[in-house]
Design an enzyme around this catalytic site. Structure first.
Site, PDB file in Angstrom:
ATOM      1  CG  HIS A  47     -76.549   0.445  61.406  1.00  0.00           C
ATOM      2  ND1 HIS A  47     -75.245   0.273  61.957  1.00  0.00           N
ATOM      3  CD2 HIS A  47     -77.152  -0.366  61.790  1.00  0.00           C
ATOM      4  CE1 HIS A  47     -75.150  -0.676  62.823  1.00  0.00           C
ATOM      5  NE2 HIS A  47     -76.737  -1.198  62.796  1.00  0.00           N
ATOM      6  CG  HIS A  71     -78.665  -6.030  61.721  1.00  0.00           C
ATOM      7  ND1 HIS A  71     -77.775  -5.157  60.687  1.00  0.00           N
ATOM      8  CD2 HIS A  71     -78.684  -5.127  62.797  1.00  0.00           C
ATOM      9  CE1 HIS A  71     -77.481  -4.439  61.254  1.00  0.00           C
ATOM     10  NE2 HIS A  71     -77.690  -4.037  62.629  1.00  0.00           N
ATOM     11  CD  GLU A  75     -84.479  -3.779  68.212  1.00  0.00           C
ATOM     12  OE1 GLU A  75     -84.097  -3.087  69.391  1.00  0.00           O
ATOM     13  OE2 GLU A  75     -84.904  -4.937  68.179  1.00  0.00           O
ATOM     14  CG  ASP A  76     -84.534  -0.222  64.348  1.00  0.00           C
ATOM     15  OD1 ASP A  76     -84.751  -0.420  65.419  1.00  0.00           O
ATOM     16  OD2 ASP A  76     -83.594   0.136  63.965  1.00  0.00           O
ATOM     17  CG  ASP A 138     -75.655  -4.280  65.063  1.00  0.00           C
ATOM     18  OD1 ASP A 138     -75.572  -2.966  64.588  1.00  0.00           O
ATOM     19  OD2 ASP A 138     -76.369  -4.530  66.155  1.00  0.00           O
ATOM     20  CG  ASP A 258     -39.194   3.302  73.442  1.00  0.00           C
ATOM     21  OD1 ASP A 258     -39.999   4.055  72.949  1.00  0.00           O
ATOM     22  OD2 ASP A 258     -38.616   3.923  74.512  1.00  0.00           O
TER      23      ASP A 258
HETATM   24 MN    MN Z   1     -77.867  -2.588  63.885  1.00  0.00          MN
END
Ligand code: MN
Length: 628
Positions: A47, A71, A75-76, A138, A258
């Site tokens: 990711h 990034h 967060e994780d 992201d 068209d």
């Molecule tokens: Mn992310």
């Protein structure tokens, strides 16, 4: 995707990038996400790696690419900003921090969430616009891998992409990201229509491509004849833009699809106009469809000539003409402007003025977003919030007092404390970007001269000075003598009765517009009552009384209230708002803590009289307001 793919992409435009540091960022992230997997089952590192590649495709600098790799680390995982800052520099840390902040927003209600995201984006980007760009990349990668999530998450994320991120991408001028976000969101939000489109496009592709080739070959020949160098291409149509056009113009798919879309990229601005002349000679232009965005660029800096013509077979030919530079801006916006050369220095500063315009959402945003977006980026401002989430823009260095006055002058006058992000602070406390400020008030409190020493905003200064003046007026506390009305005009007319003989009865609080009647006394004077007043039933001398059609004159208004500090100030402020003029004010306080105030005021009309009475009745502690 391999790390080397990213390096290859960067090398295409920036041989001198710090590849060691980029590699370090990659390794750092890989280790931090070691045990994580994406919903697709892939290693999580895919990711950030893909997000970094999206940014490299936009030819952006190494700081944002490293930040992209990192990034989701904070967060994780447990890794902190400090370590990121130490190893990769302050800017990288700042960008990562900004993106994490946006990610941490929790949706309370869908509506709040939208406004909140936009706000956080604003605050973050006031420090560094790269936060927004990274967040968009992201989001884009998440949209590309949305199929692995369950249906509900897909819809929610697609809706966000459509409503929040695509418009932001448009504002920043990242058109390619905007289109992709929209098309992918469209796919999940309107799957049936999307599939229909896909089928329709597939069916018509051959015919359409043939027509485009034909038009291109005519154009090529003609431009060569005129010795103009230009690149001519067929224009891809985005599903979602077809859909929008269909809805807006109420046409069906065939009619929109068209048309032949052509783009001509020239070497100079002059050539753009020359080419325009040439194409208008080849086919019949539709005058009202012509737009000159070169002379009048769109607010996101977009420049191009747009024209639509009717071809030999009655088909619509849409042509866009622009220079290479204009084209790059159209596709990549900000990214095209700065690229890897960096976001700092003069070049950056010069762009700020148009950035401000870009981020001014006047045109298509809804009200809450407009409020959130109507802030001047990068100026010496901070953005703070009321507990309800309303954005308050203040000069840097502002205090809770500035904040209170910015919200409402009444709040300023009464403020005696503040909580910031739920912590108590002093009134001198300097506010920071993103602070949620709650003002504590006391009815007894009045502005202090001391405040003038620390407030920053001119609004607060003005209001404090005014309040102090008014307060001094109260301090003297001498009832002011009422001079006799010099205009002896009545509000009413009654046949055969002179103005000075008509008065409002003590029992009735009449307001302009109320239905009224008079009771004539033996002495010939008339008391005016509301038609609902009981005394009318008992009287035999009821006569017709009417409000005058036009009234301009002086009226006494009597205000009864529970006395408190600042009451007079409140009333006088209210009068000031209505732009009426107070001639005299008589202020008395009864022993029981009641205030009995009479104001002699000039009015231009019955409407303004009524308006003022309504306003005064709304002031706290006011019990009765009547015309005397
Ligand atoms: Mn992310």
């Amino acid at each position: 995707m391999e790390f080397d793919d990213l390096i290859k992409e960067i090398k295409k435009y920036n041989e001198k990038a710090n590849f060691d540091l980029i590699k370090e960022g990659y390794e750092f992230s890989k280790k931090a996400h070691e045990r994580q997997k994406r919903a697709s089952g892939e290693e999580f590192i895919q990711h950030p790696l893909n997000v970094a590649k999206i940014l490299a495709e936009l030819k952006l600098d190494e700081e944002i690419i490293i930040a992209a790799l990192l990034h989701d680390v904070v967060e994780d995982t447990d890794t902190g900003y400090k370590e990121i800052e130490e190893r990769f520099g302050k800017n990288v840390g700042l960008i990562v921090r900004g993106v994490t902040k946006i990610n941490r927003l929790k949706a309370k209600t869908a509506k709040d969430y939208k406004a909140e995201v936009v706000r956080k984006m604003l605050i973050a980007s006031a420090k560094d616009i790269r936060v927004i760009i990274l967040k968009l990349a992201d989001k884009l990668h998440n949209m590309r891998t949305l199929e692995y999530l369950d249906v509900e998450d897909r819809k929610r994320i697609a809706k966000e992409a459509m409503e929040i991120y695509a418009p932001i991408a448009y504002r920043i001028g990242l058109a390619t990201i905007k289109w992709e976000l929209e098309d992918r969101a469209f796919h999940y939000l309107e799957p049936e229509i999307y599939d229909e489109f896909k089928l329709g496009v597939a069916k018509k592709r051959k015919q359409r491509e043939k027509e485009i080739r034909k038009v291109i070959s005519i154009l090529n020949k003609e431009l060569r004849k005129n010795e103009i160098k230009a690149e001519i291409t067929g224009r891809p149509k985005h599903f979602y833009s077809i859909y929008q056009k269909m809805k807006a113009k109420n046409k069906d798919f065939d009619e929109i699809y068209d048309l032949v879309g052509i783009r001509i990229i020239t070497e100079s601005k002059e050539d753009c106009y020359k080419v325009l002349g040439i194409v208008h000679n080849l086919w019949k232009p539709i005058p009202k469809e012509f737009d000159d965005y070169i002379a009048n660029p769109k607010e996101n800096m977009y420049q191009s000539l747009h024209t639509v013509m009717i071809g030999a077979e009655e088909q619509r030919i849409e042509i866009q003409i622009r220079t290479r530079e204009m084209h790059n801006i159209a596709e990549e916006g900000i990214a095209a402007h700065w690229g890897y050369k960096g976001f700092k220095g003069d070049r950056f500063d010069k762009r700020l003025s148009w950035l401000r315009q870009i981020l001014d959402w006047r045109r298509e945003a809804k009200v809450d977003v407009i409020k959130a977006m109507r802030v001047n980026f990068f100026e010496d401002s901070i953005f703070t919030f009321t507990p309800k989430g309303e954005i308050i823009e203040l000069p840097r260095g502002s205090t809770p007092v500035d904040f209170a006055y910015a919200v409402h002058s009444d709040l300023g006058d009464r403020c005696n404390g503040a909580r910031i992000n739920e912590k108590f602070v002093s009134l001198r406390h300097e506010l920071k970007d993103g602070d949620v400020v709650e003002i504590l008030t006391s009815k007894q409190h009045t502005p202090s001269r001391d405040w003038l020493k620390f407030v920053k905003s001119s609004k607060a200064k003005e209001k404090i000075k005014r309040a102090i003046k008014l307060k001094q007026g109260i301090a003297i506390n001498a009832p002011i003598e009422i001079i006799k009305k010099d205009v002896n005009e009545s509000l009413f007319k009654a046949e055969g009765i002179r103005d000075e003989n008509i008065k409002i009865a003590k029992c009735c609080d009449v307001m302009p517009g109320d239905k009224i009647a008079g009771i004539k006394s033996d002495s010939g004077k008339v008391n005016v009552h509301l038609v609902s007043c009981k005394s009318l039933m008992d009287s035999k001398k009821v006569i017709d009384v009417e409000w005058k059609d036009y009234f301009k004159g002086v009226v006494n208004i009597r205000v009864n209230a529970i006395d408190r500090v600042g009451l007079l100030a409140d009333i006088l402020n209210t009068v000031a708002i209505t732009r009426t003029n107070v001639r005299e004010a008589k202020v008395t306080t009864t022993s029981r803590g009641y205030a009995d105030n009479t104001f002699t005021i000039d009015f231009n009309s019955l409407e303004s009289l009524k308006d003022l009475i309504i306003r005064i009745r709304k002031i706290a502690d006011v019990k009765r307001v009547r015309i005397e």
